[in-house]
Design a protein around this motif. Structure first.
Motif, short mmCIF file in Angstrom:
data_model
loop_
_atom_site.label_atom_id
_atom_site.label_comp_id
_atom_site.label_asym_id
_atom_site.label_seq_id
_atom_site.Cartn_x
_atom_site.Cartn_y
_atom_site.Cartn_z
N PHE A 38 0.87 -1.17 0.00
CA PHE A 38 0.00 0.00 0.00
C PHE A 38 0.91 1.22 0.00
N VAL A 39 0.75 2.09 -1.00
CA VAL A 39 1.65 3.22 -1.19
C VAL A 39 0.85 4.52 -1.24
N LYS A 40 1.37 5.54 -0.56
CA LYS A 40 0.83 6.90 -0.69
C LYS A 40 1.84 7.69 -1.49
N TYR A 71 -7.34 17.29 -1.52
CA TYR A 71 -6.00 17.13 -2.09
C TYR A 71 -5.07 16.51 -1.06
N GLY A 72 -4.08 15.78 -1.54
CA GLY A 72 -3.11 15.12 -0.68
C GLY A 72 -2.62 13.87 -1.38
N PRO A 73 -1.70 13.16 -0.73
CA PRO A 73 -1.16 11.96 -1.37
C PRO A 73 -2.26 10.94 -1.68
N LEU A 74 -2.13 10.29 -2.81
CA LEU A 74 -3.08 9.26 -3.22
C LEU A 74 -2.61 7.94 -2.64
N GLY A 75 -3.52 7.16 -2.07
CA GLY A 75 -3.17 5.87 -1.51
C GLY A 75 -3.72 4.74 -2.36
N VAL A 76 -2.85 3.83 -2.79
CA VAL A 76 -3.26 2.71 -3.63
C VAL A 76 -2.52 1.44 -3.26
N GLU A 100 6.09 11.30 -6.41
CA GLU A 100 6.90 11.27 -5.20
C GLU A 100 6.24 10.31 -4.21
N VAL A 101 6.97 9.24 -3.87
CA VAL A 101 6.46 8.27 -2.90
C VAL A 101 6.60 8.87 -1.51
N ALA A 115 -7.90 4.40 -4.20
CA ALA A 115 -8.49 5.45 -5.04
C ALA A 115 -7.95 5.27 -6.43
N GLU A 116 -8.52 5.98 -7.36
CA GLU A 116 -8.09 5.88 -8.74
C GLU A 116 -7.68 7.24 -9.25
N VAL A 117 -6.57 7.29 -10.00
CA VAL A 117 -6.14 8.55 -10.60
C VAL A 117 -7.11 8.85 -11.73
N GLU A 118 -7.67 10.04 -11.75
CA GLU A 118 -8.62 10.42 -12.81
C GLU A 118 -8.00 11.50 -13.66
N GLY A 119 -8.45 11.55 -14.84
CA GLY A 119 -7.95 12.57 -15.71
C GLY A 119 -8.86 13.66 -15.92
#
Length: 165
Positions: A8-10, A43-48, A146-147, A161-165
């Motif tokens: 699991f990465v932010k 807004y903030g780091p995305l966690g996946v 940036e990890v 979450a999913e990165v959206e365009g």
């Protein structure tokens, strides 16, 4: 501690087109600067979960092997992002589909349909052309990544979450 599939990465990111235009970011200040701020977005780091298909494959693959604090720029071709535009996802519907619900179709407008979100490509007397392709289909994307944090596989508190365009 290098990122591996299953972790699991932010991470923070800035997504750009070839011309340098920012189309998405996890940084609020960069979103403001580029006129793409979404008021209700957090807004903030995305966690996946890496390797689980929660983000586009090109980003998923690029994050593997990175360490917390590490930054890198990644070029993601359409095949590893949103694919190439599919002509079968462009359809024409009668104008009456819009007028029945009191909507005036306008080129460039996005509409929600029973089949998903579509962009109105063309409005003519005989029909409205809708494009159901992802807006980023066919585009080469550039991400500054940036990890921020890595939780090894099996750690709890995983949100996705999913990165959206």
């Amino acid at each position: 501690m290098k990122v591996e599939a299953g972790d699991f990465v932010k991470f923070h990111y800035v997504g750009r087109f070839e011309n340098g235009e920012v189309f998405d970011t996890s940084y609020e200040d960069i979103a403001k600067e580029n006129g793409i701020l979404v008021e209700d977005r957090e807004y903030g780091p995305l966690g996946v979960n890496i390797g689980a298909g929660e983000i586009i494959p090109g980003l998923d693959e690029a994050i593997i092997g990175m360490e917390p604090g590490e930054k890198k720029t990644v070029t993601v071709p359409p095949e590893k992002a949103y694919g190439m535009p599919n002509p079968e996802l462009v359809v024409t519907v009668p104008v009456s589909e819009f007028t029945q619900v009191g909507l005036e179709p306008v080129e460039g407008m996005y509409v929600m349909t029973d089949s998903g979100i579509a962009k109105i490509v063309k409005v003519a007397e005989d029909g409205v052309e809708l494009d159901f392709n992802h807006p980023l289909a066919g585009k080469i994307l550039f991400f500054e990544v940036e990890v921020v944090e890595v939780k090894k596989e099996g750690a709890s508190d995983a949100h996705s979450a999913e990165v959206e365009g």
